[in-house]
Structures are given as structure tokens and as C-alpha cells.
Design a protein around this motif. Structure first.
Motif, PDB file in Angstrom:
ATOM      1  N   GLY A  53       0.682  -1.151  -0.002  1.00 57.61           N
ATOM      2  CA  GLY A  53       0.090   0.155   0.006  1.00 57.61           C
ATOM      3  C   GLY A  53       0.756   1.185   0.008  1.00 57.61           C
ATOM      4  O   GLY A  53       0.224   2.273  -0.054  1.00 57.61           O
ATOM      5  N   GLU A  54       2.070   1.366   0.041  1.00 60.06           N
ATOM      6  CA  GLU A  54       2.959   2.245  -0.060  1.00 60.06           C
ATOM      7  C   GLU A  54       3.892   2.342  -1.298  1.00 60.06           C
ATOM      8  O   GLU A  54       4.287   1.347  -1.557  1.00 60.06           O
ATOM      9  CB  GLU A  54       3.871   2.578   1.353  1.00 60.06           C
ATOM     10  N   CYS A  55       3.891   3.516  -2.043  1.00 59.56           N
ATOM     11  CA  CYS A  55       4.558   3.873  -3.152  1.00 59.56           C
ATOM     12  C   CYS A  55       6.138   4.035  -2.819  1.00 59.56           C
ATOM     13  O   CYS A  55       6.435   5.061  -2.058  1.00 59.56           O
ATOM     14  CB  CYS A  55       4.297   4.827  -4.106  1.00 59.56           C
ATOM     15  N   SER A  56       6.947   3.162  -3.464  1.00 61.13           N
ATOM     16  CA  SER A  56       8.432   3.371  -2.987  1.00 61.13           C
ATOM     17  C   SER A  56       9.010   4.699  -3.910  1.00 61.13           C
ATOM     18  O   SER A  56      10.157   4.989  -3.598  1.00 61.13           O
ATOM     19  CB  SER A  56       9.312   2.164  -3.627  1.00 61.13           C
ATOM     20  N   ARG A  57       8.402   5.217  -4.561  1.00 63.65           N
ATOM     21  CA  ARG A  57       8.871   6.290  -5.413  1.00 63.65           C
ATOM     22  C   ARG A  57       8.403   7.702  -5.084  1.00 63.65           C
ATOM     23  O   ARG A  57       8.795   8.792  -5.447  1.00 63.65           O
ATOM     24  CB  ARG A  57       8.642   6.160  -6.910  1.00 63.65           C
ATOM     25  N   CYS A  58       7.151   7.811  -4.330  1.00 65.71           N
ATOM     26  CA  CYS A  58       6.393   8.943  -3.898  1.00 65.71           C
ATOM     27  C   CYS A  58       5.857   8.760  -2.650  1.00 65.71           C
ATOM     28  O   CYS A  58       6.010   7.627  -1.914  1.00 65.71           O
ATOM     29  CB  CYS A  58       5.578   9.546  -4.806  1.00 65.71           C
ATOM     30  N   ASP A  59       5.285   9.572  -1.977  1.00 68.61           N
ATOM     31  CA  ASP A  59       4.270   9.636  -0.891  1.00 68.61           C
ATOM     32  C   ASP A  59       2.898   9.050  -0.931  1.00 68.61           C
ATOM     33  O   ASP A  59       2.232   8.879  -0.322  1.00 68.61           O
ATOM     34  CB  ASP A  59       4.168  11.059  -0.214  1.00 68.61           C
ATOM     35  N   THR A  88      -5.409   2.617   0.143  1.00 72.76           N
ATOM     36  CA  THR A  88      -6.414   2.801   1.003  1.00 72.76           C
ATOM     37  C   THR A  88      -7.196   1.550   1.045  1.00 72.76           C
ATOM     38  O   THR A  88      -7.918   1.238  -0.057  1.00 72.76           O
ATOM     39  CB  THR A  88      -7.556   3.885   1.304  1.00 72.76           C
ATOM     40  N   SER A  89      -7.031   0.569   2.025  1.00 76.34           N
ATOM     41  CA  SER A  89      -7.932  -0.744   2.127  1.00 76.34           C
ATOM     42  C   SER A  89      -9.317  -0.427   2.478  1.00 76.34           C
ATOM     43  O   SER A  89      -9.857   0.646   3.198  1.00 76.34           O
ATOM     44  CB  SER A  89      -7.391  -1.407   3.038  1.00 76.34           C
ATOM     45  N   LYS A  90     -10.108  -1.229   2.008  1.00 74.95           N
ATOM     46  CA  LYS A  90     -11.603  -1.094   2.512  1.00 74.95           C
ATOM     47  C   LYS A  90     -11.935  -1.491   3.791  1.00 74.95           C
ATOM     48  O   LYS A  90     -12.909  -1.113   4.687  1.00 74.95           O
ATOM     49  CB  LYS A  90     -12.544  -1.718   1.624  1.00 74.95           C
ATOM     50  N   PHE A  91     -10.850  -2.113   4.422  1.00 72.45           N
ATOM     51  CA  PHE A  91     -10.797  -2.581   5.939  1.00 72.45           C
ATOM     52  C   PHE A  91     -10.098  -1.434   6.816  1.00 72.45           C
ATOM     53  O   PHE A  91      -8.935  -0.944   6.502  1.00 72.45           O
ATOM     54  CB  PHE A  91     -10.311  -3.955   6.177  1.00 72.45           C
ATOM     55  N   GLU A  92     -10.708  -0.842   7.761  1.00 75.81           N
ATOM     56  CA  GLU A  92     -10.082   0.356   8.408  1.00 75.81           C
ATOM     57  C   GLU A  92      -9.030  -0.144   9.436  1.00 75.81           C
ATOM     58  O   GLU A  92      -8.176   0.710   9.705  1.00 75.81           O
ATOM     59  CB  GLU A  92     -11.158   0.761   9.303  1.00 75.81           C
ATOM     60  N   ASP A  93      -8.819  -1.375   9.616  1.00 74.74           N
ATOM     61  CA  ASP A  93      -7.832  -2.024  10.475  1.00 74.74           C
ATOM     62  C   ASP A  93      -6.665  -2.632   9.766  1.00 74.74           C
ATOM     63  O   ASP A  93      -5.794  -3.596  10.055  1.00 74.74           O
ATOM     64  CB  ASP A  93      -8.467  -2.959  11.489  1.00 74.74           C
ATOM     65  N   VAL A  94      -6.686  -2.238   8.344  1.00 72.74           N
ATOM     66  CA  VAL A  94      -5.520  -2.768   7.591  1.00 72.74           C
ATOM     67  C   VAL A  94      -4.993  -1.503   7.035  1.00 72.74           C
ATOM     68  O   VAL A  94      -5.358  -1.043   5.699  1.00 72.74           O
ATOM     69  CB  VAL A  94      -5.887  -3.767   6.413  1.00 72.74           C
ATOM     70  N   PRO A  95      -3.994  -0.804   7.537  1.00 77.43           N
ATOM     71  CA  PRO A  95      -3.303   0.293   7.126  1.00 77.43           C
ATOM     72  C   PRO A  95      -1.982  -0.006   6.194  1.00 77.43           C
ATOM     73  O   PRO A  95      -1.602  -1.060   6.151  1.00 77.43           O
ATOM     74  CB  PRO A  95      -2.657   0.985   8.421  1.00 77.43           C
ATOM     75  N   ALA A  96      -1.836   1.239   5.347  1.00 74.18           N
ATOM     76  CA  ALA A  96      -0.903   0.867   4.323  1.00 74.18           C
ATOM     77  C   ALA A  96       0.402   1.058   5.088  1.00 74.18           C
ATOM     78  O   ALA A  96       0.665   1.503   6.282  1.00 74.18           O
ATOM     79  CB  ALA A  96      -0.855   2.315   3.347  1.00 74.18           C
ATOM     80  N   GLY A  97       1.423  -0.155   4.705  1.00 74.35           N
ATOM     81  CA  GLY A  97       2.598  -0.322   5.446  1.00 74.35           C
ATOM     82  C   GLY A  97       2.634  -1.296   6.265  1.00 74.35           C
ATOM     83  O   GLY A  97       3.741  -1.705   6.692  1.00 74.35           O
ATOM     84  N   ALA A  98       1.465  -1.817   6.570  1.00 70.64           N
ATOM     85  CA  ALA A  98       1.433  -3.180   7.445  1.00 70.64           C
ATOM     86  C   ALA A  98       1.984  -4.471   6.633  1.00 70.64           C
ATOM     87  O   ALA A  98       1.649  -4.097   5.255  1.00 70.64           O
ATOM     88  CB  ALA A  98      -0.093  -3.427   7.868  1.00 70.64           C
ATOM     89  N   PHE A  99       2.504  -5.268   7.079  1.00 73.68           N
ATOM     90  CA  PHE A  99       3.178  -6.164   6.409  1.00 73.68           C
ATOM     91  C   PHE A  99       2.105  -7.347   5.970  1.00 73.68           C
ATOM     92  O   PHE A  99       2.102  -7.916   4.731  1.00 73.68           O
ATOM     93  CB  PHE A  99       4.114  -7.112   7.075  1.00 73.68           C
ATOM     94  N   TYR A 100       0.849  -7.059   5.968  1.00 75.75           N
ATOM     95  CA  TYR A 100       0.073  -8.032   5.768  1.00 75.75           C
ATOM     96  C   TYR A 100      -0.952  -6.945   4.813  1.00 75.75           C
ATOM     97  O   TYR A 100      -1.953  -7.637   4.289  1.00 75.75           O
ATOM     98  CB  TYR A 100      -0.914  -8.416   7.136  1.00 75.75           C
ATOM     99  N   THR A 122     -15.926  -8.116   9.228  1.00 70.78           N
ATOM    100  CA  THR A 122     -17.197  -7.264   8.843  1.00 70.78           C
ATOM    101  C   THR A 122     -17.001  -6.497   7.564  1.00 70.78           C
ATOM    102  O   THR A 122     -15.877  -6.724   6.662  1.00 70.78           O
ATOM    103  CB  THR A 122     -17.494  -6.155   9.887  1.00 70.78           C
ATOM    104  N   ALA A 123     -17.767  -5.654   7.149  1.00 70.68           N
ATOM    105  CA  ALA A 123     -17.691  -5.110   5.744  1.00 70.68           C
ATOM    106  C   ALA A 123     -16.431  -4.130   5.990  1.00 70.68           C
ATOM    107  O   ALA A 123     -15.983  -3.764   5.036  1.00 70.68           O
ATOM    108  CB  ALA A 123     -19.021  -4.381   5.377  1.00 70.68           C
ATOM    109  N   THR A 124     -16.143  -3.604   7.083  1.00 68.94           N
ATOM    110  CA  THR A 124     -15.155  -2.452   7.161  1.00 68.94           C
ATOM    111  C   THR A 124     -13.950  -2.914   8.061  1.00 68.94           C
ATOM    112  O   THR A 124     -12.772  -2.093   8.282  1.00 68.94           O
ATOM    113  CB  THR A 124     -15.707  -1.123   7.789  1.00 68.94           C
ATOM    114  N   THR A 125     -14.030  -4.366   8.498  1.00 63.23           N
ATOM    115  CA  THR A 125     -12.810  -4.709   9.331  1.00 63.23           C
ATOM    116  C   THR A 125     -12.296  -5.842   9.012  1.00 63.23           C
ATOM    117  O   THR A 125     -13.106  -6.875   8.691  1.00 63.23           O
ATOM    118  CB  THR A 125     -13.091  -4.830  10.879  1.00 63.23           C
ATOM    119  N   PHE A 126     -11.069  -6.402   9.013  1.00 65.52           N
ATOM    120  CA  PHE A 126     -10.592  -7.626   8.720  1.00 65.52           C
ATOM    121  C   PHE A 126     -10.306  -8.518   9.899  1.00 65.52           C
ATOM    122  O   PHE A 126     -10.277  -9.611   9.864  1.00 65.52           O
ATOM    123  CB  PHE A 126      -9.283  -7.602   7.980  1.00 65.52           C
TER     124      PHE A 126
END
Length: 205
Positions: free
Chosen positions: A21-27, A31-43, A60-64
Motif C-alpha cells: 500500500g505504499e509507493c516506493s517512489r513517492c508519498d 487505502t484498504s476497504k478495511f479500516e484495520d488494514v493500514p498502508a505499510g502493514a506487512f499484511y 465485517t464489511a469494514t474490518t478484517f
């Protein structure tokens, strides 16, 4: 005006290079549809892949629920779905697995394929929690027990144990590693984020 213009070389834009979820070339981040799966997480990538492939869904529809316990029924269902939901031909030997259960076909398939067994001849324990040794062994058996060339280096992995070859394979293939340099954490519970990551790495590395 007397100015002479010279054509400049046009360098094509490289585009984004997203990893988890993070670009190695810019900032830029995804965004995941799951609020508990942030960009940068290993999963991040494993979760997005597993959900897209229908291997699992969110809690749920919004949590993994990435830190949620991985139940025996869940891990065999993930593997069964990854295999394309094949039909099993064996009769159900388990008193705690009913035909109406969402994991019924997955359990029978996993037992028929030798991926796992029940905790007894008549009990599967679908809601038992899966530990790291079991999770990598189920995956290793699903992949037809590929050989590893490395030897065990963990103090908590007993030579000749039923999980030793699976652990050696998982570490050699970078499916997972130890909790630290000395221990694999064979009895540590495997959570949902870890299992989808094991699957993702096994299929992509």
C-alpha cells in the motif's frame, strides 16, 4: 526573436511502485476497504490479495480483524478456497462437524487430502485455535510437502517432530521466520494476518 529551440528528450514517467500500500517512489498510499488494514502493514498486500481471490473475507464489511485468532475451521477453509473448493468423497467421521456448517466441505477435503486430521477419530475441533507449527504444516502439506535444503536452527523445533520439515521449508522459502534468531514459536497462536501472509508469500515467492 532569433532563439533556436532544441527538442528535449522525454523520459516516460515510472509510475507508482506499491508494496503493502505504499509507493516506493513517492508519498502516495493506497487505502484498504478495511479500516484495520493500514498502508505499510506487512499484511496489507496479502489481505487485499486473499479477499480478491475469495480465499477469505473480512470480519465485517469494514474490518478484517488481522489479530483475530485463526481457528482450525478457518485455516482449512482458506486452503480449500485457494484450491478452488474441490469436492470431497469421504464420509464425515466427525460428530462436531455437520453438513450445514460453513466449513463442512473444507474439513472433509482437508482430511481426505492428508492436510490435517481430527483431534480424535470422531472430533475435528473446528473452533480450536491454530498455532504457528500447525499453520505452516497445513500449508506445507497442501503444497505436497516440498523439500527444504536447510536444517533446523531453532531451539523449540524438536528434531524429527511432525512440523520440523514444514518449518524448515517455510523459513527457507521466506514464508515466515522465527520469533527471534533462536525460537520459531511453534506454540504461538497464528492469527488471521499471519495466515493470509503465509499463503501470499508461498504463492508469490
Amino acid at each position: 526573436c532569433g532563439e533556436i529551440l532544441v527538442a528535449q528528450e522525454v523520459i516516460p514517467a515510472l509510475g507508482h511502485d506499491f508494496v503493502n500500500g505504499e509507493c516506493s517512489r513517492c508519498d502516495e498510499t493506497l487505502t484498504s476497504k478495511f479500516e484495520d488494514v493500514p498502508a505499510g502493514a506487512f499484511y496489507f498486500d496479502p489481505v487485499e490479495w486473499a479477499v480478491e481471490k475469495g480465499i477469505t473475507t473480512g470480519a465485517t464489511a469494514t474490518t478484517f480483524n488481522p489479530n483475530g485468532e485463526l481457528l482450525r475451521a478457518q485455516v482449512v477453509t482458506m486452503l480449500w478456497r485457494a484450491a478452488g473448493e474441490p469436492a470431497a468423497t469421504i464420509a464425515n467421521p466427525f460428530t462436531d462437524v455437520s453438513e450445514s456448517d460453513w466449513y463442512y466441505n473444507a474439513v472433509l477435503w482437508a482430511v481426505e487430502e492428508g492436510i490435517t486430521t481430527g483431534i480424535s477419530a470422531t472430533e475435528f475441533a473446528p473452533f480450536g485455535v491454530t498455532n504457528r507449527a500447525q499453520a505452516v504444516t497445513f500449508l506445507w502439506r497442501y503444497l505436497n510437502e516440498p523439500a527444504a535444503t536447510t536444517e533446523n536452527s531453532f531451539s523449540d523445533v524438536v528434531d524429527g517432530a511432525w512440523y520440523e520439515d514444514a518449518v524448515n521449508w517455510a523459513v527457507e522459502r521466506n514464508v515466515t521466520n522465527g520469533m527471534d534468531s533462536d525460537t520459531f514459536g511453534i506454540e504461538v497462536n497464528c492469527n488471521r494476518a499471519h495466515m493470509v501472509t503465509f499463503l501470499f508469500r508461498a504463492f508469490h515467492i
